[in-house]
Design a protein around this motif. Structure first.
Motif, PDB file in Angstrom:
ATOM      1  N   PHE A 384       0.810  -1.213   0.000  1.00  0.00           N
ATOM      2  CA  PHE A 384       0.000   0.000   0.000  1.00  0.00           C
ATOM      3  C   PHE A 384       0.850   1.272   0.000  1.00  0.00           C
ATOM      4  O   PHE A 384       0.521   2.267  -0.649  1.00  0.00           O
ATOM      5  CB  PHE A 384      -0.929  -0.037   1.217  1.00  0.00           C
ATOM      6  N   SER A 386       3.613   1.923  -1.419  1.00  0.00           N
ATOM      7  CA  SER A 386       4.450   1.998  -2.621  1.00  0.00           C
ATOM      8  C   SER A 386       5.688   1.106  -2.582  1.00  0.00           C
ATOM      9  O   SER A 386       6.606   1.281  -3.393  1.00  0.00           O
ATOM     10  CB  SER A 386       4.861   3.449  -2.925  1.00  0.00           C
ATOM     11  N   SER A 388       7.486  -2.530  -3.354  1.00  0.00           N
ATOM     12  CA  SER A 388       7.221  -3.546  -4.382  1.00  0.00           C
ATOM     13  C   SER A 388       8.413  -4.476  -4.513  1.00  0.00           C
ATOM     14  O   SER A 388       9.526  -4.154  -4.080  1.00  0.00           O
ATOM     15  CB  SER A 388       6.914  -2.894  -5.738  1.00  0.00           C
ATOM     16  N   LEU A 406       2.185   7.457   0.155  1.00  0.00           N
ATOM     17  CA  LEU A 406       0.768   7.305  -0.123  1.00  0.00           C
ATOM     18  C   LEU A 406       0.291   8.483  -0.972  1.00  0.00           C
ATOM     19  O   LEU A 406       0.811   9.593  -0.836  1.00  0.00           O
ATOM     20  CB  LEU A 406      -0.038   7.251   1.175  1.00  0.00           C
ATOM     21  N   THR A 408      -0.565   4.859  -3.235  1.00  0.00           N
ATOM     22  CA  THR A 408       0.342   3.927  -3.892  1.00  0.00           C
ATOM     23  C   THR A 408       0.807   4.480  -5.238  1.00  0.00           C
ATOM     24  O   THR A 408      -0.003   4.851  -6.082  1.00  0.00           O
ATOM     25  CB  THR A 408      -0.345   2.569  -4.113  1.00  0.00           C
ATOM     26  N   ASP A 409       2.111   4.530  -5.439  1.00  0.00           N
ATOM     27  CA  ASP A 409       2.708   5.060  -6.669  1.00  0.00           C
ATOM     28  C   ASP A 409       3.056   3.903  -7.601  1.00  0.00           C
ATOM     29  O   ASP A 409       4.179   3.397  -7.601  1.00  0.00           O
ATOM     30  CB  ASP A 409       3.951   5.886  -6.323  1.00  0.00           C
ATOM     31  N   ASN A 410       2.083   3.482  -8.411  1.00  0.00           N
ATOM     32  CA  ASN A 410       2.299   2.352  -9.315  1.00  0.00           C
ATOM     33  C   ASN A 410       3.295   2.685 -10.424  1.00  0.00           C
ATOM     34  O   ASN A 410       4.017   1.808 -10.899  1.00  0.00           O
ATOM     35  CB  ASN A 410       0.970   1.901  -9.914  1.00  0.00           C
ATOM     36  N   THR A 413       6.825   1.946  -9.390  1.00  0.00           N
ATOM     37  CA  THR A 413       7.130   0.513  -9.482  1.00  0.00           C
ATOM     38  C   THR A 413       7.549   0.133 -10.887  1.00  0.00           C
ATOM     39  O   THR A 413       8.536  -0.588 -11.090  1.00  0.00           O
ATOM     40  CB  THR A 413       5.893  -0.316  -9.070  1.00  0.00           C
TER      41      THR A 413
END
Length: 430
Positions: A384, A386, A388, A406, A408-410, A413
């Protein structure tokens, strides 16, 4: 002469005891190897550094630890930014992070250890072990206020929990009538035991018939309760005695003890306007107090070094440094596609093109369709805040990103993974 011999033996004995005691500590501080020895460019790895440094300069990130290992050798382990901006406190390599949903693969490992012991089969009805799930019902729209509840076409199975096809949800990523009931139940406030949580979830309707769809939900929390029911100990104890101690994962737990709070970074949150605020401070964090709810879906804290040991165990086929927790065939089963027949969501948490779900992990089944550099067969997931990780068996590659951001920084990733793969100068794919 006898006295000297006795002293030498006694010294050797004490030294052996000391080395055994320190062995887990040594495991926490892996040594960087020459990247080129395993087909990775040291110069190209610097692009990871530039990526993170630019994010921090642009105000999009406060801190990060990035880690890359190949063929069992650590080739990149870097720390960036501040653990606490307000206190001007630098982040250190032994920082303890809230890993949230990166707990899920560990809970699945625990369940599969019990599977290997013959405690259950993947297609068993879940209610054989958790009786509260015997009479679960599926919510069905019927045009009436409150809808209707119908019997599921088949029982929930342990495999459904591991693959997120049980019909459970989180309540946070959708707005169906079932999601609204989950939100009203306030399931994740941490006040319940795992046993009470399981009973509460079983009283709520399923979002769909088991096996028909993939939906991200509290499946792995219920799986954690299954581990408790089958093992006779709390999930916390099972993790500690059966996984963390054998692997030397000494900083992974459901809470951060007072003696380690200095290593616990602040979690920051960015609003829609890009303003950064404190979301969770170590001094006020729920992770700083003893846990009551052992969330198998998102309750652990860990370090980059600890999580590397877990990832290397999986990449090695269930063994690390002479400790075997799973058979290679079981690991193979976990990393297969278990959701090929399940309908995938178009909103909320999605797997993405070219991706399916195994047992505890997302699985890249078609790297071209995934539209990201990598290999088919790679497994991954994130947390959650960020964090990974990914494990690529074909390239014998592990990548871990730890931060506390916060929402989440997809994209971070994806950019991190690209920076890792572009550093490979000798591929093992033929």
């Amino acid at each position: 002469m006898m006295i000297r011999k006795y002293r030498l033996v006694r010294f050797s004995f004490l030294l052996a005891i000391l080395l055994c005691a320190l062995a887990p500590a040594f495991a926490q501080t892996p040594r960087n190897e020459k990247p080129e020895s395993v087909g990775v460019s040291a110069a190209r790895l610097q692009r990871i550094n530039r990526l993170i440094e630019q994010k921090i300069k642009d105000g999009k990130l406060v801190n990060a630890i990035t880690l890359v290992a190949r063929r069992g050798k650590l080739v990149h382990f870097e720390t960036f930014g501040k653990a606490d901006v307000e206190a001007d406190k630098p982040l250190k390599k032994d920082a303890i992070f809230r890993i949230y949903s990166m707990t899920k693969p560990i809970t699945t490992l625990a369940a599969m250890m019990l599977y290997e012991e013959g405690r259950f089969q993947l297609n068993d009805p879940l209610y054989l072990y958790l009786p509260e799930f015997r009479d679960v019902e599926v919510y069905q729209e019927n045009g009436q206020p409150g809808g209707a509840r119908v019997k599921p076409r088949r029982p929930i199975s342990p495999r459904d929990l591991m693959s997120h096809t049980a019909g459970l949800t989180y309540g946070a990523f959708g707005d169906t009538p079932v999601d609204r009931q989950y939100r009203a139940a306030n399931l994740l406030d941490g006040s319940m035991t795992l046993a009470d949580f399981s009973k509460k979830v079983a009283s709520l309707p399923l979002l769909f018939h088991p096996g028909e769809r993939w939906n991200y939900g509290v499946n792995t929390d219920i799986l954690g309760r299954l581990v408790e029911a089958l093992s006779g100990v709390s999930l916390d104890e099972f993790f500690r005695e059966r996984i963390f101690k054998p692997l030397g994962m000494n900083d992974t737990a459901f809470e951060v003890p007072a003696a380690k709070l200095d290593r616990f970074p602040v979690t920051y949150q960015w609003d829609g306007a890009g303003k950064r605020v404190i979301a969770d401070h170590p001094g006020k964090s729920r992770f700083a107090s003893p846990a009551k709810f052992y969330s198998g879906g998102g309750g652990l804290v860990s370090t980059a070094s600890d999580y590397l040991r877990f990832c290397q165990l999986m990449l090695n086929g269930g063994e690390l440094d002479g400790v075997r927790l799973l058979s290679p065939k079981t690991v193979q089963l976990m990393t297969m596609n278990h959701t090929a027949q399940a309908q995938k969501p178009v909103a909320g948490v999605a797997l993405g093109d070219g991706a399916e779900f195994g047992l505890g992990y997302r699985v890249i089944v078609d790297a071209a369709a995934n539209q990201r550099v990598g290999s088919s067969g790679t497994i991954d997931w994130g947390g959650f805040a960020s964090t990974s990780f990914f494990i690529d068996p074909k390239e014998q590659l592990i990548g871990i990103l730890m931060t506390q951001k916060l929402p989440t920084d997809n994209r971070l990733t994806v950019e991190f993974r690209t920076a890792v793969y572009q550093a490979i100068i000798e591929s093992y794919l033929r």
